[in-house]
Design an enzyme around this catalytic site. Structure first.
Site, short mmCIF file in Angstrom:
data_model
loop_
_atom_site.label_atom_id
_atom_site.label_comp_id
_atom_site.label_asym_id
_atom_site.label_seq_id
_atom_site.Cartn_x
_atom_site.Cartn_y
_atom_site.Cartn_z
N LYS A 40 1.13 2.50 7.67
CA LYS A 40 2.57 2.59 7.40
C LYS A 40 2.84 3.72 6.40
O LYS A 40 1.90 4.24 5.78
CB LYS A 40 3.09 1.25 6.88
CG LYS A 40 2.41 0.77 5.62
CD LYS A 40 2.84 -0.63 5.26
CE LYS A 40 2.17 -1.04 3.97
NZ LYS A 40 2.86 -2.07 3.25
N ARG A 144 8.18 -12.60 0.29
CA ARG A 144 8.80 -11.39 0.84
C ARG A 144 9.41 -11.77 2.17
O ARG A 144 10.60 -11.99 2.27
CB ARG A 144 7.74 -10.28 0.94
CG ARG A 144 8.33 -8.93 1.23
CD ARG A 144 7.37 -7.80 0.94
NE ARG A 144 6.20 -7.72 1.81
CZ ARG A 144 5.28 -6.77 1.75
NH1 ARG A 144 5.40 -5.81 0.86
NH2 ARG A 144 4.24 -6.76 2.57
N TYR A 273 11.61 23.64 -19.44
CA TYR A 273 12.91 23.01 -19.75
C TYR A 273 12.80 22.08 -20.95
O TYR A 273 11.79 21.39 -21.12
CB TYR A 273 13.36 22.15 -18.56
CG TYR A 273 13.75 22.90 -17.32
CD1 TYR A 273 14.70 23.93 -17.35
CD2 TYR A 273 13.21 22.53 -16.09
CE1 TYR A 273 15.08 24.58 -16.17
CE2 TYR A 273 13.58 23.17 -14.92
CZ TYR A 273 14.52 24.20 -14.97
OH TYR A 273 14.88 24.82 -13.82
N MET A 321 10.96 21.23 -10.82
CA MET A 321 10.99 20.83 -9.40
C MET A 321 9.92 21.57 -8.58
O MET A 321 9.29 21.01 -7.70
CB MET A 321 12.38 21.08 -8.81
CG MET A 321 12.56 20.47 -7.43
SD MET A 321 14.14 20.83 -6.69
CE MET A 321 15.23 19.83 -7.66
C1 LIG Z 1 1.27 -6.87 5.54
C2 LIG Z 1 0.36 -5.90 4.87
N1 LIG Z 1 -0.96 -5.97 5.11
C3 LIG Z 1 -1.83 -5.13 4.53
C4 LIG Z 1 -1.41 -4.15 3.66
C5 LIG Z 1 -2.42 -3.22 3.05
O1 LIG Z 1 -2.50 -3.37 1.67
P1 LIG Z 1 -3.55 -2.52 0.83
O2 LIG Z 1 -3.09 -1.12 0.88
O3 LIG Z 1 -3.49 -3.11 -0.53
O4 LIG Z 1 -4.87 -2.71 1.50
C6 LIG Z 1 -0.05 -4.05 3.37
C7 LIG Z 1 0.43 -3.05 2.42
O5 LIG Z 1 1.09 -3.31 1.46
C8 LIG Z 1 0.87 -4.95 4.00
O6 LIG Z 1 2.18 -4.89 3.76
#
Ligand SMILES: Cc1ncc(COP(=O)(O)O)c(C=O)c1O
Length: 382
Positions: A40, A144, A273, A321
């Site tokens: 992700k 969550r 800055y 930046m």
């Molecule tokens: C549902 C879920 N599984 C696994 C992970 C992987 O976590 P990590 O990066 O701590 O291994 C995440 C990430 O936050 C997650 O949201």
């Protein structure tokens, strides 16, 4: 061309993946535990496509993403691998039948975290004369998303009545798996186990039970079940100091740039800055074209360091930046065009996202995810 880039070693990714496999094998020699690689957020900033393609070539069992937009994008790069979407379906904004048909076409596996999602997917799958593959999400303490473990038995029972869903998995997610104090993680695991036991007794079983993120992979062996979901450790960082060095992994991203400007300034000259830093003698100051617009945080101002030709130099003055300045000292052999390592590991030079996270008061996850889109990712096979 702007010299700032993120060099990403696919070889190190492979090594990290193999380390995780080895670790799982050692802990559970009689079972082949599946791996759902978490890709992700653009593979934690490393590039969804290249990282996922490499993981698939290594034989990963599943890819995990946060939402349906990421999943659809991923499917366009990866025609075959199994993709699990951890997030919920937002029902309201959709033209439902068309959307469900699209998700089915992309062959995505959905997380069911509420009865309304189960009902929705079941209803439209029936209309389309298909079955939707799902994993049920149980909330054992993160608070969550997911079915509250206290009431989950009844909810899961109801989901088993939806005949157009193929229930492939059930999972939960830890709140503190990376901590030295394992009591809350143990509590979550116990609740999950108790639910699984009761479900099994009532005839409800799941081909894939999963639970462990990076922290749990390193810390809690009895949380592996059928599949684990590593994210951070694939990219070469540990989720906490407590879990450090349990396996041999290396950061796969080196954030680099080049020295592009050098000047000599007098003592008592302010740099950048806000005039927060003044030179204490006549020194050379180098300018590097990277700043918070590239995801190199302003919080590192005056605290971070960089490597040039195996030597460290302090960042001085505010990070802007697009630029930051370093103190090269009274005399220097650094030249315009020299490579600068700002984050990562090269030979024995280490300035990890974990080190930088401590400076900024955050976690390495946030540091690597923050590397901006404008920084080109360069993929290396070594
Ligand atoms: C549902 C879920 N599984 C696994 C992970 C992987 O976590 P990590 O990066 O701590 O291994 C995440 C990430 O936050 C997650 O949201």
């Amino acid at each position: 061309m702007n010299p700032t880039r993120a060099e990403i070693s696919l070889k190190r990714l492979e090594d990290n993946y193999n380390e995780i496999r080895k670790h799982l094998q050692k802990a559970k020699p009689n079972k082949k535990i599946k791996i759902c690689a978490v890709v992700k957020a653009n593979a934690y900033g490393h590039g969804l496509r290249e990282i996922s393609q490499k993981l698939v070539s290594l034989g990963v069992d599943y890819l995990g993403v946060a939402n349906y937009d990421e999943a659809i994008k991923l499917r366009t790069h990866i025609p075959k691998a199994k993709i699990l979407v951890f997030g919920t379906l937002i029902h309201s904004k959709l033209k439902p039948a068309a959307y469900v048909s699209k998700l089915l076409k992309y062959n995505l596996v959905a997380t069911v975290a509420s009865l309304s999602t189960a009902k929705f997917l079941d209803f439209y799958s029936k209309k389309l004369n298909r079955k939707f593959k799902v994993h049920i999400k149980i909330d054992t303490g993160l608070k969550r998303i997911g079915f509250d473990v206290k009431r989950a038995f009844k909810n899961v029972e109801q989901i088993f009545n939806y005949k157009n869903l193929e229930i492939e998995g059930i999972f939960t997610h830890f709140a503190t798996s990376e901590s030295r104090d394992k009591s809350f993680a143990r509590l979550q695991l116990n609740k999950f186990n108790e639910l699984l036991y009761n479900l099994k007794k009532a005839g409800m079983e799941f081909p894939i039970v999963h639970c462990a993120n990076s922290g749990a992979i390193l810390n809690i062996k009895d949380s592996y079940f059928d599949m684990v979901r590593p994210g951070l450790i694939l990219y070469g960082y540990f989720p906490s100091d407590e879990t450090k060095h349990k396996i041999n992994i290396k950061p796969i991203m080196n954030l680099k740039s080049k020295v592009t400007f050098i000047k000599r300034v007098d003592a008592n000259t302010s740099i950048s800055y806000g005039r927060k830093y003044f030179t204490d003698r006549k020194v050379f100051i180098g300018s590097i074209p990277i700043g918070y617009g590239d995801g190199y945080w302003r919080a590192f101002s005056g605290k971070g360091k960089v490597f040039i030709n195996h030597k460290t130099y302090p960042i001085v003055g505010a990070i802007t930046m697009d630029w930051l300045m370093i103190n090269l000292g009274v005399q220097t052999d650094v030249r315009i065009g020299d490579d600068v390592l700002l984050m990562g590991m090269e030979n024995s030079n280490y300035i990890g996202a974990d080190t930088l996270a401590k400076i900024a008061g955050t976690i390495p996850y946030e540091i690597i995810c923050a590397v901006a889109d404008r920084v080109p990712r360069v993929y290396l096979d070594y």
